[in-house]
Motif scaffolding. Structure first.
Motif, PDB file in Angstrom:
ATOM      1  N   ALA A 104       0.831  -1.206   0.000  1.00 26.23           N
ATOM      2  CA  ALA A 104       0.000   0.000   0.000  1.00 26.23           C
ATOM      3  C   ALA A 104       0.868   1.260   0.000  1.00 26.23           C
ATOM      4  O   ALA A 104       0.573   2.238  -0.695  1.00 26.23           O
ATOM      5  N   GLY A 105       1.957   1.221   0.771  1.00 24.62           N
ATOM      6  CA  GLY A 105       2.800   2.409   0.907  1.00 24.62           C
ATOM      7  C   GLY A 105       3.605   2.713  -0.343  1.00 24.62           C
ATOM      8  O   GLY A 105       3.742   3.872  -0.735  1.00 24.62           O
ATOM      9  N   TYR A 106       4.144   1.697  -0.989  1.00 21.36           N
ATOM     10  CA  TYR A 106       4.998   1.895  -2.165  1.00 21.36           C
ATOM     11  C   TYR A 106       4.186   2.017  -3.445  1.00 21.36           C
ATOM     12  O   TYR A 106       4.639   2.668  -4.397  1.00 21.36           O
ATOM     13  N   GLY A 107       3.044   1.362  -3.494  1.00 24.40           N
ATOM     14  CA  GLY A 107       2.225   1.435  -4.713  1.00 24.40           C
ATOM     15  C   GLY A 107       2.996   0.949  -5.921  1.00 24.40           C
ATOM     16  O   GLY A 107       3.666  -0.093  -5.874  1.00 24.40           O
ATOM     17  N   ASP A 108       2.933   1.731  -6.994  1.00 22.40           N
ATOM     18  CA  ASP A 108       3.584   1.357  -8.259  1.00 22.40           C
ATOM     19  C   ASP A 108       5.094   1.239  -8.149  1.00 22.40           C
ATOM     20  O   ASP A 108       5.733   0.576  -8.973  1.00 22.40           O
ATOM     21  N   ARG A 109       5.663   1.923  -7.169  1.00 27.86           N
ATOM     22  CA  ARG A 109       7.114   1.950  -7.075  1.00 27.86           C
ATOM     23  C   ARG A 109       7.687   0.709  -6.374  1.00 27.86           C
ATOM     24  O   ARG A 109       8.895   0.591  -6.195  1.00 27.86           O
ATOM     25  N   LEU A 110       6.794  -0.179  -5.944  1.00 31.15           N
ATOM     26  CA  LEU A 110       7.266  -1.374  -5.230  1.00 31.15           C
ATOM     27  C   LEU A 110       7.976  -2.329  -6.176  1.00 31.15           C
ATOM     28  O   LEU A 110       7.468  -2.655  -7.249  1.00 31.15           O
ATOM     29  N   HIS A 111       9.146  -2.792  -5.768  1.00 30.70           N
ATOM     30  CA  HIS A 111       9.852  -3.846  -6.491  1.00 30.70           C
ATOM     31  C   HIS A 111       9.858  -5.081  -5.607  1.00 30.70           C
ATOM     32  O   HIS A 111       9.809  -4.963  -4.388  1.00 30.70           O
ATOM     33  N   ASP A 112       9.901  -6.244  -6.272  1.00 31.24           N
ATOM     34  CA  ASP A 112       9.867  -7.492  -5.502  1.00 31.24           C
ATOM     35  C   ASP A 112      10.844  -7.450  -4.342  1.00 31.24           C
ATOM     36  O   ASP A 112      10.534  -7.908  -3.236  1.00 31.24           O
ATOM     37  N   ARG A 113      11.997  -6.908  -4.622  1.00 29.01           N
ATOM     38  CA  ARG A 113      13.047  -6.930  -3.609  1.00 29.01           C
ATOM     39  C   ARG A 113      12.663  -6.133  -2.360  1.00 29.01           C
ATOM     40  O   ARG A 113      13.127  -6.432  -1.249  1.00 29.01           O
ATOM     41  N   ASP A 114      11.821  -5.120  -2.518  1.00 28.43           N
ATOM     42  CA  ASP A 114      11.394  -4.345  -1.351  1.00 28.43           C
ATOM     43  C   ASP A 114      10.671  -5.218  -0.320  1.00 28.43           C
ATOM     44  O   ASP A 114      10.662  -4.908   0.872  1.00 28.43           O
ATOM     45  N   LEU A 115      10.072  -6.298  -0.808  1.00 28.45           N
ATOM     46  CA  LEU A 115       9.272  -7.135   0.099  1.00 28.45           C
ATOM     47  C   LEU A 115      10.122  -7.880   1.137  1.00 28.45           C
ATOM     48  O   LEU A 115       9.585  -8.379   2.125  1.00 28.45           O
ATOM     49  N   VAL A 116      11.448  -7.929   0.918  1.00 26.11           N
ATOM     50  CA  VAL A 116      12.264  -8.572   1.964  1.00 26.11           C
ATOM     51  C   VAL A 116      12.159  -7.793   3.276  1.00 26.11           C
ATOM     52  O   VAL A 116      12.445  -8.326   4.344  1.00 26.11           O
ATOM     53  N   MET A 117      11.719  -6.539   3.176  1.00 27.51           N
ATOM     54  CA  MET A 117      11.546  -5.772   4.417  1.00 27.51           C
ATOM     55  C   MET A 117      10.372  -6.282   5.249  1.00 27.51           C
ATOM     56  O   MET A 117      10.207  -5.886   6.400  1.00 27.51           O
ATOM     57  N   ALA A 118       9.570  -7.163   4.647  1.00 27.07           N
ATOM     58  CA  ALA A 118       8.476  -7.794   5.400  1.00 27.07           C
ATOM     59  C   ALA A 118       8.892  -9.149   5.969  1.00 27.07           C
ATOM     60  O   ALA A 118       8.074  -9.829   6.594  1.00 27.07           O
ATOM     61  N   ASP A 119      10.148  -9.522   5.762  1.00 26.26           N
ATOM     62  CA  ASP A 119      10.646 -10.800   6.301  1.00 26.26           C
ATOM     63  C   ASP A 119      11.224 -10.554   7.685  1.00 26.26           C
ATOM     64  O   ASP A 119      12.307  -9.976   7.828  1.00 26.26           O
TER      65      ASP A 119
END
Lengths: 254, 254
Positions: free
Chosen positions: A109-124
């Motif tokens: 929700a926060g990154y929207g279109d700018r989200l890259h798969d790699r950003d999701l490691v911050m949810a690990d």
């Protein structure tokens, strides 16, 4: 879930980042948090600055967590190769890293279109971690949109100073304890002259903490003597006692 | 006696003092020494800030001394009850404290009439300590009148910033090693986007150290990427490689 705050809580700060050790970046976060903790009545007992090395961070977390009521880490929580703090905290407590659905949704929700798969490691985050939103600032917004990851008593905060502050301010009221009272007096005689009187004060007022700091550049005094304690009356009593004991050497109080 | 400096020396800083942890005093010495060590080519690997507690200081000295080429302590070397650093260093190495005649003579000469018996405890140093006067500053005075107490690889420096600097500057040329080269480039894309390219660079240039730092407040870029290494040509090569690899995201180098 809130954190029960002991009457005389203690804390440690663990700063993570090669940039602090190379001098490229000057620490702002420990400086900020040191003042905040003092104002909250939390006794900061140790600061460590370590590089972006998983084993070193894990060793520090493992050593600090049982010794202090709270451990605050700063740095190493982004998505790049040098962001290893959450892995290190997991290792410290023999936990795994798992993708946390609530954090993933917040990132999307926060990154929207700018989200890259790699950003999701911050949810690990480590199994056994919890998300703390805090009560918010008194009189401020309802609550932060970005929770703090907490693993046992380890509060994982980011390195970017503006975000570090925002996140800490969202949870800071969880740490409020009884105040620490601090006073000071000044001596025109040097440390060698007043050392005996300070020994006597330390013996007579064991419940306060007395510090002695030479100020060679000061004009009207040579030593600043600080007195800290949880009991304001005892701090004042020690101050009066020392002022009288110093006699001619006494300049003023603060 | 001089200190042989290894080709890629490492160091740790141990700051001692309740005043730093209570926020009454902001650290100036680690900030100064971090920059100095970088300029000298000494890789600072760890900073610890501990209270005026003998056992804690001793434990840190015992842990840091074998891990790094140099350990610098700051604070706790005066004559009052809270000055316990030399005792702690002695304890760390199972040494005794003994009055050192050369230091005693220096104290007597330096303090003159103002000397109190208690000041002489500053001449009580660990057996096995040596006094290091250093070569002085290049082009400066012949040598410092106030030597640094050195125990094995532990350099015991005072907490008062002006004296800390003066003493370090007297011995600093003993630590000069080959330079550490540092460059930077800037990305207009965020960390999630460039994380893969950074991984490739880390693999392709294992001899350099690559750091990634988001700057949410910057105008024309989002991430600063730093590249450090002992071999300037490899640092430049990694910089050029990454600039090309980032393509459209590349903004500039520094």
């Amino acid at each position: 879930m809130t954190t029960p705050t002991p009457a005389s809580p203690t804390a440690a700060i663990l700063l993570i980042g090669n940039e602090l050790l190379s001098g490229k970046v000057e620490d702002e976060n420990a400086r900020f948090l040191t003042r905040e903790l003092r104002a909250l009545g939390v006794a900061l007992r140790r600061i460590e600055v370590v590089p972006d090395v998983t084993d070193e961070i894990a060793a520090s977390v493992r050593a600090l967590s049982p010794r202090f009521d709270f451990v605050f880490t700063s740095g190493g929580v982004g998505p790049t190769h040098d962001d290893v703090t959450l892995r290190a905290v997991a290792d410290a407590f023999a936990m795994d890293l798992v993708r946390q659905p609530e954090l993933e949704a917040l990132l999307r929700a926060g990154y929207g279109d700018r989200l890259h798969d790699r950003d999701l490691v911050m949810a690990d985050i480590p199994t056994g971690a919890r998300l703390e939103y805090g009560p918010g600032r008194p009189g401020g917004e309802a609550r932060t949109p970005w929770p703090v990851v907490v693993v046992r008593n380890v509060w994982v905060l980011p390195g970017v100073p503006s975000i570090f502050r925002r996140k800490f301010e969202a949870v800071r009221e969880l740490f409020r304890a009884g105040p620490i009272h601090g006073r000071a007096l000044f001596s025109r005689a040097g440390e060698g002259y007043i050392a005996g009187a300070l020994d006597e004060a330390v013996a007579a007022f064991p419940e306060v903490e007395i510090g002695s700091y030479p100020h060679p550049e000061a004009r009207d005094y040579r030593v600043k003597i600080t007195i800290d304690g949880r009991d304001g009356a005892r701090v004042d009593a020690a101050l009066a006692w020392l002022a009288a004991r110093l006699g001619e050497a006494f300049v003023k109080t603060d």
